[in-house]
Design a protein around this motif. Structure first.
Motif, PDB file in Angstrom:
ATOM      1  N   ASP A  23       0.911  -1.285  -0.097  1.00  0.00           N
ATOM      2  CA  ASP A  23      -0.043   0.059   0.223  1.00  0.00           C
ATOM      3  C   ASP A  23       0.934   1.428  -0.019  1.00  0.00           C
ATOM      4  N   PHE A  24       2.063   1.229   0.722  1.00  0.00           N
ATOM      5  CA  PHE A  24       2.881   2.497   0.681  1.00  0.00           C
ATOM      6  C   PHE A  24       3.417   2.718  -0.451  1.00  0.00           C
ATOM      7  N   ALA A  25       3.928   1.649  -1.256  1.00  0.00           N
ATOM      8  CA  ALA A  25       4.383   1.514  -2.607  1.00  0.00           C
ATOM      9  C   ALA A  25       3.493   2.168  -3.624  1.00  0.00           C
ATOM     10  N   SER A  26       2.382   1.455  -3.461  1.00  0.00           N
ATOM     11  CA  SER A  26       1.471   2.149  -4.574  1.00  0.00           C
ATOM     12  C   SER A  26       0.948   3.662  -4.286  1.00  0.00           C
ATOM     13  N   ALA A  27       1.091   4.068  -3.085  1.00  0.00           N
ATOM     14  CA  ALA A  27       0.695   5.547  -2.893  1.00  0.00           C
ATOM     15  C   ALA A  27       1.738   6.167  -3.517  1.00  0.00           C
ATOM     16  N   LEU A  28       3.004   5.810  -3.829  1.00  0.00           N
ATOM     17  CA  LEU A  28       3.885   6.721  -4.249  1.00  0.00           C
ATOM     18  C   LEU A  28       3.500   7.307  -5.804  1.00  0.00           C
ATOM     19  N   VAL A  29       2.395   7.064  -6.492  1.00  0.00           N
ATOM     20  CA  VAL A  29       1.770   7.451  -7.526  1.00  0.00           C
ATOM     21  C   VAL A  29       1.398   8.934  -7.079  1.00  0.00           C
ATOM     22  N   GLN A  30       0.847   8.983  -6.075  1.00  0.00           N
ATOM     23  CA  GLN A  30       0.531  10.384  -5.345  1.00  0.00           C
ATOM     24  C   GLN A  30       1.877  11.420  -5.043  1.00  0.00           C
ATOM     25  N   SER A  31       2.797  10.479  -4.437  1.00  0.00           N
ATOM     26  CA  SER A  31       3.901  11.445  -4.184  1.00  0.00           C
ATOM     27  C   SER A  31       4.529  11.960  -5.299  1.00  0.00           C
ATOM     28  N   ALA A  32       4.453  11.064  -6.444  1.00  0.00           N
ATOM     29  CA  ALA A  32       5.242  11.607  -7.609  1.00  0.00           C
ATOM     30  C   ALA A  32       4.296  12.776  -8.429  1.00  0.00           C
ATOM     31  N   PHE A  33       3.081  12.703  -8.381  1.00  0.00           N
ATOM     32  CA  PHE A  33       2.163  13.486  -8.916  1.00  0.00           C
ATOM     33  C   PHE A  33       2.010  14.878  -8.112  1.00  0.00           C
ATOM     34  N   TYR A  34       2.010  14.800  -6.949  1.00  0.00           N
ATOM     35  CA  TYR A  34       1.798  16.100  -5.817  1.00  0.00           C
ATOM     36  C   TYR A  34       3.442  16.556  -5.701  1.00  0.00           C
ATOM     37  N   GLY A  35       4.382  15.737  -5.802  1.00  0.00           N
ATOM     38  CA  GLY A  35       5.765  16.159  -5.570  1.00  0.00           C
ATOM     39  C   GLY A  35       6.068  17.455  -6.527  1.00  0.00           C
ATOM     40  N   GLY A  36       5.722  17.124  -7.838  1.00  0.00           N
ATOM     41  CA  GLY A  36       5.659  18.164  -8.930  1.00  0.00           C
ATOM     42  C   GLY A  36       5.146  19.463  -8.521  1.00  0.00           C
ATOM     43  N   TYR A  37       3.956  19.413  -7.822  1.00  0.00           N
ATOM     44  CA  TYR A  37       3.395  20.605  -7.624  1.00  0.00           C
ATOM     45  C   TYR A  37       4.405  21.597  -6.792  1.00  0.00           C
ATOM     46  N   PHE A  38       5.034  20.881  -5.711  1.00  0.00           N
ATOM     47  CA  PHE A  38       5.716  21.357  -4.635  1.00  0.00           C
ATOM     48  C   PHE A  38       7.093  22.056  -5.436  1.00  0.00           C
ATOM     49  N   LEU A  39       7.634  21.553  -6.389  1.00  0.00           N
ATOM     50  CA  LEU A  39       9.032  21.931  -6.959  1.00  0.00           C
ATOM     51  C   LEU A  39       8.608  22.891  -7.987  1.00  0.00           C
TER      52      LEU A  39
ATOM     53  N   ILE B 120       3.959  10.536 -14.622  1.00  0.00           N
ATOM     54  CA  ILE B 120       3.028  11.196 -13.913  1.00  0.00           C
ATOM     55  C   ILE B 120       3.729  12.385 -13.292  1.00  0.00           C
ATOM     56  N   PHE B 121       4.863  12.186 -12.634  1.00  0.00           N
ATOM     57  CA  PHE B 121       5.676  13.808 -12.511  1.00  0.00           C
ATOM     58  C   PHE B 121       5.657  14.958 -13.572  1.00  0.00           C
ATOM     59  N   ALA B 122       5.754  14.119 -14.762  1.00  0.00           N
ATOM     60  CA  ALA B 122       5.694  15.377 -15.911  1.00  0.00           C
ATOM     61  C   ALA B 122       4.486  15.916 -15.926  1.00  0.00           C
ATOM     62  N   ILE B 123       3.165  15.205 -15.898  1.00  0.00           N
ATOM     63  CA  ILE B 123       2.098  15.653 -15.775  1.00  0.00           C
ATOM     64  C   ILE B 123       1.838  16.811 -14.624  1.00  0.00           C
ATOM     65  N   SER B 124       2.249  16.546 -13.586  1.00  0.00           N
ATOM     66  CA  SER B 124       2.207  17.506 -12.261  1.00  0.00           C
ATOM     67  C   SER B 124       3.089  18.621 -12.582  1.00  0.00           C
ATOM     68  N   ILE B 125       4.044  18.721 -13.308  1.00  0.00           N
ATOM     69  CA  ILE B 125       4.716  19.871 -13.756  1.00  0.00           C
ATOM     70  C   ILE B 125       3.702  20.867 -14.388  1.00  0.00           C
ATOM     71  N   GLY B 126       3.188  20.299 -15.511  1.00  0.00           N
ATOM     72  CA  GLY B 126       2.155  21.130 -16.142  1.00  0.00           C
ATOM     73  C   GLY B 126       1.046  21.625 -15.267  1.00  0.00           C
ATOM     74  N   LEU B 127       0.365  20.540 -14.593  1.00  0.00           N
ATOM     75  CA  LEU B 127      -0.581  20.942 -13.450  1.00  0.00           C
ATOM     76  C   LEU B 127      -0.060  21.983 -12.729  1.00  0.00           C
TER      77      LEU B 127
END
Length: 443
Positions: A53-69, A117-124
């Motif tokens: 469950d922790f590893a699968s949640a890294l999808v959200q970490s990659a996605f929202y980490g882009g927002y932070f950066l 997913i991280f690349a998408i988050s950069i655009g978002l």
């Protein structure tokens, strides 16, 4: 003759240009769609890549980490150019991120999917940094929160669209993925996993086509500048000065923390609703995804009800009530060991709607006009809570061996959000008490 649109000294307008506001609001479903597709991907990747469950949640970490950066660089683009340019950049980067799902599916590695997913988050990040602040400013200051709440109402439409696309294009009929793979040979499992990964491409094909059309519309439409005149006449404050100012603004910092925890709990609940349904007896992933559809319908209805209530009642009181009910429903999810807990998780979504926009505009109003762009970016950076809270909830689920009990993480977050609104209510009451009677009448 319609009244002409005039920009005021504080960057707000005397009236809202309707077509531009509608077009701007149409951006909000796009990050809703991308975010809800992550909920589909978490379930798909957990089975295909045999993740915890922790590893699968890294999808959200990659996605929202882009927002932070990227939020601060996006704010610098806005400050040096315009909201429109930041939106065009965001749409372009979103399209590129969607296109990266093609090589990710061919390579069939979890890491490559996380990179896409991280690349998408950069655009978002460009889109949200620009669109949230712009939606608040593209009209009279007194209606900033209402405008942003109206724009945010489009978010669940996109979220619902993402879940429906995922349900029918990513998931398929039959038993759950884990059940089917349990009876396969190693070679069959490998071929089956490749097929399931190919399915993840389908929603992004449609997204690319729609995004190209919206990008063209933005390139052809004129938008007001919405920049404070003081910033235009004089040199904008430096980044170091701005960050010092924001760090010393206690209400701003509390608002950022509340937004961090709110976004984290929202994404955590949505990330694990499908998993909760599977754990408590849903037949397969497609069946379990129905509860995310119900969640986003509830999200939309709850937001609509809140918008109506907030025009008649004190905004903070409405959201305190939403928070108290949300904490009670999450306690039910944690403690009741039957399928009704899934419906309680769905019900929690109806209480999320008004929080983001209200925290955002309330926090933005605590800063001086010349710090607006960077302040908006910092609030958007708080979305990184969605990279951390779901991963923490996934870790708690693995550690306790209980998906239900892990919802205690979301419960604690909602409790703080309620505490934040209570603090804002007390601030309003102190301010009202401090004002002379004549000034109170003007409020």
């Amino acid at each position: 003759m319609p009244q002409p649109t005039v920009q005021l000294a504080d960057g707000y307008l005397n009236r809202t240009p309707i077509f531009q506001f509608i077009l701007l609001s149409c951006l909000f479903p796009f990050w809703g769609c991308a975010a809800s597709l992550n909920d589909i991907l978490i379930t798909q990747f957990k089975s295909v890549f045999a993740l915890s469950d922790f590893a699968s949640a890294l999808v959200q970490s990659a996605f929202y980490g882009g927002y932070f950066l990227i939020a601060i660089p996006a704010s610098l683009v806005i400050r040096s150019s315009s909201y429109k340019l930041a939106i065009i950049l965001g749409l372009t980067l979103y399209i590129i991120g969607c296109a990266l799902f093609y090589p990710a599916a061919r390579m069939a590695t979890y890491t490559m999917f996380l990179a896409a997913i991280f690349a998408i988050s950069i655009g978002l990040s460009f889109l949200e940094t620009a669109a949230n602040t712009y939606s608040a400013m593209i009209g009279h200051r007194d209606y900033a929160t209402l405008r942003l709440n109206i724009s945010q109402t489009f978010y669940p439409v996109g979220a619902l669209m993402g879940i429906v696309l995922g349900k029918y294009l990513v998931f398929d009929e039959g038993d759950s993925l884990e059940s089917r793979m349990a009876s396969m040979t190693a070679q069959q499992i490998h071929a089956f996993r490749l097929t399931m990964l190919e399915n993840t491409l389908e929603p992004y094909k449609y997204l690319i086509m729609v995004l190209l059309g919206v990008l063209l519309l933005f390139m052809l439409t004129r938008f007001p500048h919405c920049k404070p005149q003081a910033v235009q006449r004089h040199a904008a404050p430096g980044m170091a000065e701005t960050l010092r100012y924001l760090a010393g603004n206690r209400r701003f910092c509390r608002g950022v923390l509340a937004q961090f925890l709110y976004v984290g709990l929202q994404v955590a609940v949505w990330s694990f609703t499908i998993r909760l349904a599977l754990t408590l007896g849903a037949n397969n992933e497609r069946h379990a995804s129905n509860f995310m559809i119900y969640s986003f319908i509830g999200f939309f209805i709850g937001k609509f009800i809140a918008n109506c209530l907030m025009t008649r009642c004190n905004v903070q009181k409405v959201l305190i009530a939403y928070s108290v009910i949300g904490v009670a429903m999450l306690a039910y999810v944690m403690l009741v060991p039957n399928f009704s807990a899934v419906y309680a998780a769905v019900g929690v979504s109806a209480l999320f709607g008004p929080c983001w926009a209200t925290i955002y505009t309330g926090t933005l109003k605590t800063v001086e006009n010349r710090y607006t762009e960077v302040a908006g970016a910092v609030i958007v950076m708080s979305i990184v809570g969605a990279a951390i809270v779901p991963a923490l909830q996934g870790y708690v689920s693995d550690y306790l061996g209980s998906m239900q009990r892990s919802f205690g993480v979301s419960l604690l977050c909602f409790a703080f959000v309620g505490y934040y609104f209570w603090g804002e209510l007390r601030h309003q009451e102190r301010r009202r008490t401090a004002l002379p009677a004549t000034a109170q009448g003007k409020f």
